[in-house]
Design a protein around this motif. Sequence first.
Motif, PDB file in Angstrom:
ATOM      1  N   GLU A   1      -4.758   6.183  -1.131  1.00 54.52           N
ATOM      2  CA  GLU A   1      -3.986   4.717  -1.035  1.00 54.52           C
ATOM      3  C   GLU A   1      -4.210   4.286  -2.667  1.00 54.52           C
ATOM      4  OE1 GLU A   1      -5.324   1.981   1.267  1.00 54.52           O
ATOM      5  OE2 GLU A   1      -7.264   1.495   0.164  1.00 54.52           O
ATOM      6  N   LEU A   2      -2.813   3.800  -2.309  1.00 54.50           N
ATOM      7  CA  LEU A   2      -2.898   2.518  -3.487  1.00 54.50           C
ATOM      8  C   LEU A   2      -2.476   1.710  -3.380  1.00 54.50           C
ATOM      9  CD1 LEU A   2      -1.365   4.667  -6.791  1.00 54.50           C
ATOM     10  CD2 LEU A   2      -3.541   4.446  -6.738  1.00 54.50           C
TER      11      LEU A   2
ATOM     12  N   LEU B   1      -4.083 -11.236  -9.345  1.00 56.42           N
ATOM     13  CA  LEU B   1      -4.162  -9.000  -8.479  1.00 56.42           C
ATOM     14  C   LEU B   1      -4.552  -8.767  -8.592  1.00 56.42           C
ATOM     15  CD1 LEU B   1      -1.271  -7.897  -7.588  1.00 56.42           C
ATOM     16  CD2 LEU B   1      -0.846  -7.688 -10.377  1.00 56.42           C
ATOM     17  N   LEU B   2      -4.938  -8.201  -7.349  1.00 54.98           N
ATOM     18  CA  LEU B   2      -5.689  -6.615  -7.369  1.00 54.98           C
ATOM     19  C   LEU B   2      -5.447  -5.696  -6.989  1.00 54.98           C
ATOM     20  CD1 LEU B   2      -9.464  -6.946  -5.464  1.00 54.98           C
ATOM     21  CD2 LEU B   2      -7.735  -4.239  -5.460  1.00 54.98           C
ATOM     22  N   HIS B   3      -5.488  -4.429  -8.146  1.00 57.16           N
ATOM     23  CA  HIS B   3      -5.348  -3.290  -7.945  1.00 57.16           C
ATOM     24  C   HIS B   3      -6.591  -2.537  -7.912  1.00 57.16           C
ATOM     25  CE1 HIS B   3      -1.377  -3.751 -10.234  1.00 57.16           C
ATOM     26  NE2 HIS B   3      -2.131  -4.940 -11.333  1.00 57.16           N
ATOM     27  N   ARG B   4      -5.941  -1.390  -7.025  1.00 59.18           N
ATOM     28  CA  ARG B   4      -6.919  -0.423  -5.866  1.00 59.18           C
ATOM     29  C   ARG B   4      -6.580   0.851  -6.102  1.00 59.18           C
ATOM     30  NH1 ARG B   4     -10.320  -2.003  -0.793  1.00 59.18           N
ATOM     31  NH2 ARG B   4     -11.505  -3.181  -2.242  1.00 59.18           N
ATOM     32  N   ARG B   5      -7.197   1.432  -7.085  1.00 58.94           N
ATOM     33  CA  ARG B   5      -7.171   3.202  -5.811  1.00 58.94           C
ATOM     34  C   ARG B   5      -8.183   3.551  -5.403  1.00 58.94           C
ATOM     35  NH1 ARG B   5      -5.644   8.118  -9.978  1.00 58.94           N
ATOM     36  NH2 ARG B   5      -8.323   7.253 -11.073  1.00 58.94           N
ATOM     37  N   SER B   6      -7.792   4.103  -3.942  1.00 58.98           N
ATOM     38  CA  SER B   6      -8.835   4.657  -3.736  1.00 58.98           C
ATOM     39  C   SER B   6      -8.998   5.745  -3.232  1.00 58.98           C
ATOM     40  CB  SER B   6      -9.137   3.919  -2.219  1.00 58.98           C
ATOM     41  OG  SER B   6      -8.824   2.777  -1.985  1.00 58.98           O
ATOM     42  N   ARG B   7     -10.552   6.630  -3.539  1.00 60.18           N
ATOM     43  CA  ARG B   7     -10.476   8.145  -2.713  1.00 60.18           C
ATOM     44  C   ARG B   7     -11.475   8.412  -1.516  1.00 60.18           C
ATOM     45  NH1 ARG B   7     -12.078   6.344  -7.718  1.00 60.18           N
ATOM     46  NH2 ARG B   7     -14.161   6.995  -6.967  1.00 60.18           N
TER      47      ARG B   7
ATOM     48  N   ARG C   1     -12.010   8.747   4.894  1.00 62.76           N
ATOM     49  CA  ARG C   1     -13.724   7.653   4.852  1.00 62.76           C
ATOM     50  C   ARG C   1     -12.853   8.003   3.115  1.00 62.76           C
ATOM     51  NH1 ARG C   1     -15.533  11.353   9.249  1.00 62.76           N
ATOM     52  NH2 ARG C   1     -16.233   9.716  11.088  1.00 62.76           N
ATOM     53  N   LEU C   2     -12.920   6.413   2.727  1.00 61.07           N
ATOM     54  CA  LEU C   2     -13.522   6.284   1.763  1.00 61.07           C
ATOM     55  C   LEU C   2     -14.569   6.224   0.635  1.00 61.07           C
ATOM     56  CD1 LEU C   2     -10.746   3.356   2.352  1.00 61.07           C
ATOM     57  CD2 LEU C   2     -10.062   5.413   1.857  1.00 61.07           C
ATOM     58  N   ALA C   3     -14.642   6.804   0.203  1.00 63.01           N
ATOM     59  CA  ALA C   3     -16.005   7.024  -0.675  1.00 63.01           C
ATOM     60  C   ALA C   3     -16.403   5.937  -1.510  1.00 63.01           C
ATOM     61  CB  ALA C   3     -16.162   8.397  -1.485  1.00 63.01           C
ATOM     62  N   GLY C   4     -15.008   5.720  -2.336  1.00 63.31           N
ATOM     63  CA  GLY C   4     -14.721   5.025  -3.696  1.00 63.31           C
ATOM     64  C   GLY C   4     -14.003   4.418  -4.189  1.00 63.31           C
ATOM     65  N   ALA C   5     -13.803   3.912  -5.203  1.00 60.89           N
ATOM     66  CA  ALA C   5     -12.642   3.458  -5.611  1.00 60.89           C
ATOM     67  C   ALA C   5     -12.309   2.969  -6.400  1.00 60.89           C
ATOM     68  CB  ALA C   5     -11.592   1.711  -4.537  1.00 60.89           C
ATOM     69  N   GLU C   6     -11.163   2.142  -7.555  1.00 63.06           N
ATOM     70  CA  GLU C   6     -11.325   1.499  -8.846  1.00 63.06           C
ATOM     71  C   GLU C   6     -10.659   0.251  -9.030  1.00 63.06           C
ATOM     72  OE1 GLU C   6      -8.486   4.679 -10.582  1.00 63.06           O
ATOM     73  OE2 GLU C   6     -10.195   6.170 -10.050  1.00 63.06           O
TER      74      GLU C   6
ATOM     75  N   THR D   1       1.296  -1.209   0.164  1.00 59.62           N
ATOM     76  CA  THR D   1       0.138   0.364  -0.365  1.00 59.62           C
ATOM     77  C   THR D   1       1.086   0.997  -0.088  1.00 59.62           C
ATOM     78  OG1 THR D   1      -1.540  -1.460   1.422  1.00 59.62           O
ATOM     79  CG2 THR D   1      -1.545   1.068   1.112  1.00 59.62           C
ATOM     80  N   TYR D   2       0.154   2.037  -0.456  1.00 60.50           N
ATOM     81  CA  TYR D   2       0.733   3.209  -1.010  1.00 60.50           C
ATOM     82  C   TYR D   2       0.156   4.920  -0.502  1.00 60.50           C
ATOM     83  CZ  TYR D   2       4.940   1.292  -3.035  1.00 60.50           C
ATOM     84  OH  TYR D   2       5.935   0.338  -3.900  1.00 60.50           O
ATOM     85  N   LEU D   3       0.531   6.157   0.597  1.00 54.58           N
ATOM     86  CA  LEU D   3      -0.440   6.630   0.829  1.00 54.58           C
ATOM     87  C   LEU D   3       0.504   7.993   0.688  1.00 54.58           C
ATOM     88  CD1 LEU D   3      -1.003   4.358   3.251  1.00 54.58           C
ATOM     89  CD2 LEU D   3      -2.887   5.737   3.078  1.00 54.58           C
ATOM     90  N   PRO D   4      -0.128   8.993   1.023  1.00 53.94           N
ATOM     91  CA  PRO D   4       1.111  10.371   1.320  1.00 53.94           C
ATOM     92  C   PRO D   4       1.247  10.599   2.737  1.00 53.94           C
ATOM     93  CG  PRO D   4      -0.915  10.615  -0.328  1.00 53.94           C
ATOM     94  CD  PRO D   4      -1.421   9.533   0.298  1.00 53.94           C
ATOM     95  N   VAL D   5       2.234  10.549   3.064  1.00 56.36           N
ATOM     96  CA  VAL D   5       2.631  10.966   4.549  1.00 56.36           C
ATOM     97  C   VAL D   5       2.131  11.935   5.069  1.00 56.36           C
ATOM     98  CG1 VAL D   5       4.452  11.053   6.069  1.00 56.36           C
ATOM     99  CG2 VAL D   5       4.732   9.810   4.197  1.00 56.36           C
ATOM    100  N   ALA D   6       1.677  12.814   3.939  1.00 51.68           N
ATOM    101  CA  ALA D   6       0.748  14.366   5.007  1.00 51.68           C
ATOM    102  C   ALA D   6      -0.698  14.311   5.333  1.00 51.68           C
ATOM    103  CB  ALA D   6       0.734  15.178   3.777  1.00 51.68           C
ATOM    104  N   ARG D   7      -0.885  12.740   4.588  1.00 49.81           N
ATOM    105  CA  ARG D   7      -2.476  12.593   4.931  1.00 49.81           C
ATOM    106  C   ARG D   7      -2.020  11.692   6.024  1.00 49.81           C
ATOM    107  NH1 ARG D   7      -6.028  12.641   0.082  1.00 49.81           N
ATOM    108  NH2 ARG D   7      -7.075  12.947   2.000  1.00 49.81           N
ATOM    109  N   VAL D   8      -1.293  11.088   6.043  1.00 52.14           N
ATOM    110  CA  VAL D   8      -1.224  10.446   7.555  1.00 52.14           C
ATOM    111  C   VAL D   8       0.020  10.053   8.020  1.00 52.14           C
ATOM    112  CG1 VAL D   8      -1.840   8.022   8.571  1.00 52.14           C
ATOM    113  CG2 VAL D   8      -2.676   8.677   6.340  1.00 52.14           C
TER     114      VAL D   8
END
Length: 255
Positions: A232-233, A218-224, A187-192, A157-164
């Motif tokens: 997150e990726l 293999l599952l790729h997800r980008r959450s919004r 809060r996660l509101a959607g994802a691809e 998982t990748y997340l911006p440090v500034a967010r967490v």
Amino acid sequence: MNHGTHGTPLAPARSGVPEHGRVPKYYLVKAQVEELLDALGPGGRLPTEAALAERYGVARATLRQALRDLLLEGRLRRQGRGTVVAGAKIEQPLSLASYTEGVTRQGLRPGRTLIALDRQSAEPALAERLAVAPGEMLWHLERVLRADEERVGLESTYLPVARVPDLDREFDPAGSLYAHLHARGLRLAGAEERIETVLATPREALLIGTPPALPMLLLHRRSRDDAGRPLELVRTLYRGDRFSFTLDLAAPTTV
């Protein structure tokens, strides 16, 4: 394979017999072994290859091909030096539910083993996907996924440090990342999502504890988040012999 309601598999058309009617010998042996698996039940130990080859009157090579298919399909699993009947596959819903929720729903105990939690500079491709500036610091979280102590997947998982910013200090790597984010107002509101079949790399196979030849999902997800910003990726490898994915479909509102 087609599925009926409640995830029950339907038998292949004509039980897998090709139109010309000639069935490979290993496939006939496989069908006989499947009857034995049903009789033994989950956790039952399979006789040795030599005993099975003698039982069905076939060469060891023919028997091994049948067993290899059953291993890849998730009907069997290795345990120590032997082979046992596997239980039902874990059904993971394609939704914003976390891995913890999906596994717990089936009466299994979820778990995670931390491999890495570190900071790294966002490369251009990652920066674009997360809508951050190139070079911005990201968290990289890598964990082995477990179900009842069995290793079943690998999540990165990748997340911006500034967010967490507190992830390395306050987050329990054995717990749910989504629960941690939710508790901090993210809060996660959607994802691809995109799913494909792959083979694990030697490193991934070693971490998950599987042969490199075992097919993986293999599952790729980008959450919004609820503002539509990428949060997150995720790249998750699931064992193809232990997982299936489910999705509820609704009829379109217009034709």
